[in-house]
Design a protein around this motif. Structure first.
Motif, PDB file in Angstrom:
ATOM      1  N   ILE A 285       0.816  -1.209   0.000  1.00  0.00           N
ATOM      2  CA  ILE A 285       0.000   0.000   0.000  1.00  0.00           C
ATOM      3  C   ILE A 285       0.856   1.269   0.000  1.00  0.00           C
ATOM      4  N   SER A 286       0.416   2.259  -0.758  1.00  0.00           N
ATOM      5  CA  SER A 286       1.032   3.589  -0.798  1.00  0.00           C
ATOM      6  C   SER A 286      -0.099   4.603  -0.667  1.00  0.00           C
ATOM      7  N   PRO A 287      -0.543   4.876   0.555  1.00  0.00           N
ATOM      8  CA  PRO A 287      -1.785   5.658   0.730  1.00  0.00           C
ATOM      9  C   PRO A 287      -1.636   7.110   0.303  1.00  0.00           C
ATOM     10  N   MET A 288      -2.519   7.555  -0.581  1.00  0.00           N
ATOM     11  CA  MET A 288      -2.470   8.949  -1.004  1.00  0.00           C
ATOM     12  C   MET A 288      -2.713   9.889   0.161  1.00  0.00           C
ATOM     13  N   LYS A 289      -3.530   9.445   1.138  1.00  0.00           N
ATOM     14  CA  LYS A 289      -3.820  10.365   2.234  1.00  0.00           C
ATOM     15  C   LYS A 289      -2.568  10.712   3.034  1.00  0.00           C
ATOM     16  N   LEU A 290      -1.601   9.795   3.126  1.00  0.00           N
ATOM     17  CA  LEU A 290      -0.359  10.134   3.809  1.00  0.00           C
ATOM     18  C   LEU A 290       0.324  11.333   3.155  1.00  0.00           C
ATOM     19  N   PHE A 291       0.356  11.319   1.832  1.00  0.00           N
ATOM     20  CA  PHE A 291       1.024  12.403   1.110  1.00  0.00           C
ATOM     21  C   PHE A 291       0.202  13.693   1.177  1.00  0.00           C
ATOM     22  N   GLU A 292      -1.106  13.561   1.207  1.00  0.00           N
ATOM     23  CA  GLU A 292      -1.946  14.751   1.377  1.00  0.00           C
ATOM     24  C   GLU A 292      -1.765  15.331   2.781  1.00  0.00           C
ATOM     25  N   TYR A 293      -1.664  14.450   3.788  1.00  0.00           N
ATOM     26  CA  TYR A 293      -1.329  14.925   5.130  1.00  0.00           C
ATOM     27  C   TYR A 293      -0.002  15.690   5.097  1.00  0.00           C
ATOM     28  N   MET A 294       0.998  15.117   4.440  1.00  0.00           N
ATOM     29  CA  MET A 294       2.318  15.753   4.374  1.00  0.00           C
ATOM     30  C   MET A 294       2.252  17.095   3.662  1.00  0.00           C
ATOM     31  N   ALA A 295       1.493  17.154   2.563  1.00  0.00           N
ATOM     32  CA  ALA A 295       1.397  18.395   1.788  1.00  0.00           C
ATOM     33  C   ALA A 295       0.817  19.531   2.612  1.00  0.00           C
ATOM     34  N   HIS A 296      -0.070  19.198   3.549  1.00  0.00           N
ATOM     35  CA  HIS A 296      -0.686  20.218   4.393  1.00  0.00           C
ATOM     36  C   HIS A 296       0.103  20.464   5.681  1.00  0.00           C
ATOM     37  N   GLY A 297       1.260  19.826   5.808  1.00  0.00           N
ATOM     38  CA  GLY A 297       2.084  20.047   6.987  1.00  0.00           C
ATOM     39  C   GLY A 297       1.471  19.519   8.265  1.00  0.00           C
ATOM     40  N   LYS A 298       0.701  18.448   8.157  1.00  0.00           N
ATOM     41  CA  LYS A 298       0.014  17.901   9.315  1.00  0.00           C
ATOM     42  C   LYS A 298       0.922  16.972  10.122  1.00  0.00           C
ATOM     43  N   THR A 299       0.677  16.901  11.414  1.00  0.00           N
ATOM     44  CA  THR A 299       1.366  15.967  12.284  1.00  0.00           C
ATOM     45  C   THR A 299       0.709  14.598  12.148  1.00  0.00           C
ATOM     46  N   ILE A 300       1.487  13.594  11.744  1.00  0.00           N
ATOM     47  CA  ILE A 300       0.956  12.284  11.393  1.00  0.00           C
ATOM     48  C   ILE A 300       1.311  11.265  12.472  1.00  0.00           C
ATOM     49  N   ARG A 355       7.393  18.426  -0.725  1.00  0.00           N
ATOM     50  CA  ARG A 355       7.782  19.387  -1.747  1.00  0.00           C
ATOM     51  C   ARG A 355       8.995  18.907  -2.537  1.00  0.00           C
ATOM     52  N   SER A 356       9.903  18.248  -1.863  1.00  0.00           N
ATOM     53  CA  SER A 356      11.152  17.822  -2.497  1.00  0.00           C
ATOM     54  C   SER A 356      10.981  16.563  -3.341  1.00  0.00           C
TER      55      SER A 356
END
Length: 380
Positions: A285-300, A355-356
């Motif tokens: 699995i490669s969950p898109m929501k993880l990357f969306e969390y990251m894009a918004h600078g959320k604490t995961i 971003r990188s």
């Protein structure tokens, strides 16, 4: 380049595969390519498909339904798509996740096949093996290194010199707008707002979220997503009053929810179902929501699964917990609730890494083959 993207599933729909495909097509257009998407008949109504997904580019979307004929229906649809592609003019690349339409399109242009799991059905695996033997297949794209390794292990053709190149490129996210409103959420204004975005079917850890809410009454828990059937199931179960189900939201409307959350959860379990609640994709699995969390600078806070460690590092861009250890999850939420500076640091690191390394635009450059050295194409 002129690229056609072949997708077997519905557009629009409530499922993540539709979001993935639309984001990729948007990124192909951002990169200057002429992109046309071929997809199945939508299972969700939308007056404007591009507005529903929040696309920046209005590329053509060609809808082809699958005739309800056992076995032959997929092939009839695939050959109809091939005929339509040929009539539209010369194509530089055929890219996609539609196994049958890709095979039918052999000879029209070089092919790139993207896959997110080992095919479960014997018939699909047979079609896939035929596709792998086509000289026109340039690349096989997987979403995790674990899946790439499993394909190389189970398909000898993919280990041989001269076979198609296997490339592992994770899911990604778009950078959100710099400004915008946060969602006005129900609940207590001063309570810690813990968010979950995604589907509610087996393996997504919804029972963990509900148990957390029971053990942390001072926090409010907000779950965004889910089919009507899954929502009915979870809403019918006993739960504490600090749990709020927001249902499915069009992808274009998710930014305000992300902005409103103080921290976010990805409690994937040892077995993770695909759309419809079937199968198990936990290894790949490669969950898109993880990357969306990251894009918004959320604490995961996420499950400590080997495949997620391809992207996540405990204490660097997230906190990781054993998938079914409620005490560990409770302790992680309590710790971060009292550590706003640590929350900010984890979120900022995640955003920098997104971003990188993990934008859709960057992914396009990584999945495209070098066509200058293309070998002969498959027979058409």
């Amino acid at each position: 380049m002129r690229i056609v993207y072949l997708h077997a599933c519905e557009i629009p729909s409530v499922y993540a595969n539709g979001v993935h495909v639309m984001r990729m097509c948007d990124a192909f257009a951002d990169a200057g390519h002429e992109i046309t998407l071929y997809a199945g008949t939508g299972s969700t109504s939308a007056d404007d498909i591009h507005a529903y997904y929040g696309n920046r580019n209005r590329f053509p979307v060609r809808i082809f339904g699958t005739p309800r004929i056992p076995v032959l229906g997929r092939w009839i649809r695939a050959w109809r798509i091939r005929r339509d592609v040929r009539r539209s003019g010369a194509v530089d690349l055929v890219y996609g996740r539609d196994l049958y339409a890709l095979l039918a399109s052999a000879g029209l242009a070089p092919l790139v096949y993207e896959t997110h799991l080992l095919r479960p059905g014997r018939g699909q695996r047979l079609v896939e093996r035929v596709l792998f033997r086509l000289p026109g297949l340039r690349r096989v794209v997987t979403v995790t290194h674990a899946l790439a390794e499993d394909y190389r292990r189970t398909v000898p053709r993919l280990r041989r010199r001269g076979g198609p190149e296997v490339v592992a490129v994770s899911d990604c996210a778009d950078l959100p707008p710099d400004t915008g409103p946060a969602a006005t959420l129900p609940g207590r204004p001063d309570a810690l707002k813990v968010g979950y975005v995604g589907h509610l079917y087996p393996g997504r850890g919804i029972d963990v979220v509900l148990a957390l809410a029971g053990s942390l009454p001072d926090a409010d828990f907000h779950l965004v997503g889910g089919t009507d059937e899954d929502l009915a199931h979870w809403r019918s179960r006993p739960r504490t009053p600090n749990v709020y189900f927001h249902g499915h939201q069009p992808p274009a409307r998710l930014h305000p929810y992300y902005r409103a959350f103080d921290l976010v959860l990805a409690p994937y379990q040892q077995r993770v179902a695909v759309a419809g609640g079937m199968g198990d994709i936990s290894r790949w699995i490669s969950p898109m929501k993880l990357f969306e969390y990251m894009a918004h600078g959320k604490t995961i806070i996420a499950s400590d699964l080997p495949v997620l460690r391809e992207v996540l590092t405990d204490g660097v861009n997230c906190l990781l917990c054993p998938p079914d250890d409620l005490a560990a999850w409770t302790a992680a939420v309590k710790h971060l609730a009292g550590a706003p500076e640590e929350r900010a640091a984890l979120g900022a690191t995640a955003e920098r890494q997104l971003r990188s390394d993990y934008t859709w635009r960057a992914r396009v450059d990584r999945v495209l083959p070098n066509l200058d050295s293309a070998p002969g194409l498959g027979s058409g």
